[in-house]
Enzyme design. Structure first.
Site, PDB file in Angstrom:
ATOM      1  N   ARG A  86       0.955  -1.252   0.000  1.00  0.00           N
ATOM      2  CA  ARG A  86      -0.153  -0.059  -0.013  1.00  0.00           C
ATOM      3  C   ARG A  86       0.847   1.264   0.129  1.00  0.00           C
ATOM      4  NH1 ARG A  86      -4.888  -2.264   3.564  1.00  0.00           N
ATOM      5  NH2 ARG A  86      -6.350  -2.629   2.033  1.00  0.00           N
ATOM      6  N   GLY A 101     -12.764  -4.400   0.650  1.00  0.00           N
ATOM      7  CA  GLY A 101     -14.168  -4.069   0.449  1.00  0.00           C
ATOM      8  C   GLY A 101     -14.527  -2.876  -0.345  1.00  0.00           C
ATOM      9  N   LYS A 144     -18.135 -17.126   2.446  1.00  0.00           N
ATOM     10  CA  LYS A 144     -19.481 -17.123   2.565  1.00  0.00           C
ATOM     11  C   LYS A 144     -20.261 -16.589   1.243  1.00  0.00           C
ATOM     12  CE  LYS A 144     -19.846 -16.847   7.470  1.00  0.00           C
ATOM     13  NZ  LYS A 144     -20.507 -15.917   8.391  1.00  0.00           N
ATOM     14  N   GLY A 174      -8.069  -8.128  -0.875  1.00  0.00           N
ATOM     15  CA  GLY A 174      -8.295  -9.021   0.220  1.00  0.00           C
ATOM     16  C   GLY A 174      -7.292 -10.365   0.099  1.00  0.00           C
TER      17      GLY A 174
HETATM   18  P1  AMP Z   1     -13.502 -13.948   2.271  1.00  0.00           P
HETATM   19  O1  AMP Z   1     -12.988 -12.999   3.348  1.00  0.00           O
HETATM   20  O2  AMP Z   1     -14.918 -14.063   2.311  1.00  0.00           O
HETATM   21  O3  AMP Z   1     -13.089 -13.637   0.952  1.00  0.00           O
HETATM   22  O4  AMP Z   1     -13.066 -15.483   2.655  1.00  0.00           O
HETATM   23  C1  AMP Z   1     -11.937 -15.810   2.933  1.00  0.00           C
HETATM   24  C2  AMP Z   1     -11.833 -16.942   3.936  1.00  0.00           C
HETATM   25  O5  AMP Z   1     -12.589 -18.064   3.206  1.00  0.00           O
HETATM   26  C3  AMP Z   1     -10.412 -17.585   3.858  1.00  0.00           C
HETATM   27  O6  AMP Z   1      -9.978 -17.341   5.153  1.00  0.00           O
HETATM   28  C4  AMP Z   1     -10.795 -19.062   3.686  1.00  0.00           C
HETATM   29  O7  AMP Z   1      -9.765 -19.925   4.479  1.00  0.00           O
HETATM   30  C5  AMP Z   1     -11.915 -19.243   3.686  1.00  0.00           C
HETATM   31  N1  AMP Z   1     -12.433 -20.344   3.007  1.00  0.00           N
HETATM   32  C6  AMP Z   1     -12.098 -20.810   1.715  1.00  0.00           C
HETATM   33  N2  AMP Z   1     -12.522 -22.016   1.344  1.00  0.00           N
HETATM   34  C7  AMP Z   1     -13.289 -22.367   2.246  1.00  0.00           C
HETATM   35  C8  AMP Z   1     -14.035 -23.683   2.427  1.00  0.00           C
HETATM   36  N3  AMP Z   1     -13.919 -24.598   1.571  1.00  0.00           N
HETATM   37  N4  AMP Z   1     -14.639 -23.788   3.876  1.00  0.00           N
HETATM   38  C9  AMP Z   1     -14.432 -22.794   4.432  1.00  0.00           C
HETATM   39  N5  AMP Z   1     -13.761 -21.725   4.733  1.00  0.00           N
HETATM   40  C10 AMP Z   1     -13.215 -21.503   3.391  1.00  0.00           C
END
Ligand code: AMP
Length: 399
Positions: free
Chosen positions: A31, A381, A202, A358
């Site tokens: 950054r 974000g 999610k 991210g």
């Molecule tokens: P996000 O912040 O929504 O982009 O999510 C990132 C997180 O999703 C990371 O910390 C990953 O470990 C988690 N993640 C990725 N694949 C899976 C999965 N199959 N089950 C649970 N968590 C996951």
């Protein structure tokens, strides 16, 4: 960006929210590096630079006695490195709008650089407080916002402060312009085929983006934890995988929308599964539609890796947001790193590739492929919201 800054004092809102280790050393200065073109351009124009940024969430993580943990969240930790990379001795004010900031800003000479203390040490920052913003504005003649990573927040230093500058005395910086142009390349008439890769934990966090992308992408590759809510929507067996029950109907609607729009919505053919959520878990590959009880999908499987790479490598525009598995655990990082490889190959083939912030950025960096993709966003974000079609307050305020 403004190009008539000779003799001016220029207040630049940057995003120096960099990760620090336990000894307060910078572990990734991306950054800071990305803010340099604006800082250097302002200095080259014969102006003085006053930098302000937030670092972490100091008001959320107070000391036990209720005071701010200044040792941890102070921007003084980055002064030495900043001096090195700008090539000018950076002065530091131990407050943001107090006497010291005011005196140092007042006596700052042309060619000088002053860094203010963490904007979030002030309660008025997050509330967009007018009085705090007015004090910030008093420090300079001109305001430039180059903090894309904070542009989705209507804070005092990103938004309210702009009210105290005339239209001709405020603008976006060079990084902001790059971020916006890159996002626009994807949003407005992208070269086809356009493939979006969405991972992460999610589906609930990414619904708006998926919905928006289904309006104009050709392929949507789903990975990560959100996969299994879609699998449930298709009546598959998900074992112990992450499923958001409240979002199964929504996943059904998204699948229907994809069909309606002729978008190829792909789910991983197979998954690398674990017997528990642990770095050392036992592993087994199962078809993603048939994960047995007692197993959870933590990464896309080998067939899916090949399936996805083929689509990515034959795309002309690629947007990637979110890891395809629990890449923090080495055993479950292959899907994410192989995807990073495929995105780099697509770039070498001439595609425009945008990594949307991210964890996918940290994966690209870890894979050593940062210079092999077209654009890496500094805003997680903020980039998501921009791509969802939202107006970002930090951008609107100076546009
Ligand atoms: P996000 O912040 O929504 O982009 O999510 C990132 C997180 O999703 C990371 O910390 C990953 O470990 C988690 N993640 C990725 N694949 C899976 C999965 N199959 N089950 C649970 N968590 C996951």
């Amino acid at each position: 960006m403004l190009d008539n800054l000779k003799g001016k004092k220029v207040l630049i809102r940057v995003d120096f929210n960099v990760p620090l280790d336990n000894e307060s050393r910078i572990t990734d200065d991306t950054r800071i590096q990305r803010a340099l073109p604006t800082i250097k351009s302002v200095l080259e124009q014969g102006a003085a630079v006053i930098l302000m940024s937030h670092l972490g969430r100091p008001l959320k993580k107070l000391n036990e006695d209720g005071s701010i943990d200044k040792a941890k969240f102070s921007l003084k930790h980055i002064v030495e490195h900043l001096t090195d990379v700008i090539g000018v001795d950076v002065d530091f004010a131990q407050d943001t709008v107090g006497e010291e900031a005011f005196d140092k800003a007042h006596s700052l000479e042309i060619g000088g650089v002053l860094l203010l203390e963490n904007t979030r040490f002030n309660k008025g920052e997050k509330t967009g407080d007018v009085e705090f913003a007015a004090k910030l504005a008093k420090l300079a003649d001109v305001f430039i916002n180059d903090a894309f990573g904070a542009a989705h927040r209507a804070h005092a230093s990103t938004t309210t402060v702009t009210n105290f500058f005339e239209a001709e005395d405020k603008s976006l910086g060079l990084l902001m312009a790059d971020e916006i142009n890159s996002a626009k390349k994807v949003l407005n008439s992208p070269q086809r085929p356009f493939t979006a890769i969405l991972g992460g934990a999610k589906v609930s966090d990414k619904i708006q983006l998926i919905d928006k992308l289904l309006d104009f992408c050709d392929n949507l590759l789903i990975g990560g934890g959100m996969t299994y809510t879609f699998i449930k929507a298709l009546n598959g067996k998900t074992g112990n995988s992450l499923v958001e029950k409240s979002h199964i109907d929504l996943a059904k609607e998204l699948i229907a929308k994809a069909k309606d729009r002729n978008v190829d919505l792909l789910l991983p053919e197979d998954s690398l599964c674990a017997d528990k959520f642990d770095a050392e878990a036992e592993t087994a590959v199962h078809p993603t539609m048939q994960i047995p009880d007692g197993w959870m999908g933590l990464d896309i499987g080998p067939k899916a890796i090949a399936q996805y790479a083929k689509v990515i490598e034959s795309s002309s525009t690629v947007l990637w947001n979110g890891p395809l598995g629990v890449f923090e655990f080495e055993k479950f990082s292959k899907g994410t790193f192989q995807t990073a490889d495929a995105v780099a190959t697509a770039t070498a083939n001439g595609a425009f590739t945008l990594i949307g912030g991210g964890d996918s950025v940290s994966a690209i960096n870890k894979a050593g492929l940062a210079d092999k993709v077209s654009f890496i966003s500094t805003g997680g974000g903020a980039m998501l919201e921009y791509l969802e079609g939202k107006v970002l307050p930090g951008i609107k305020a100076v546009s």
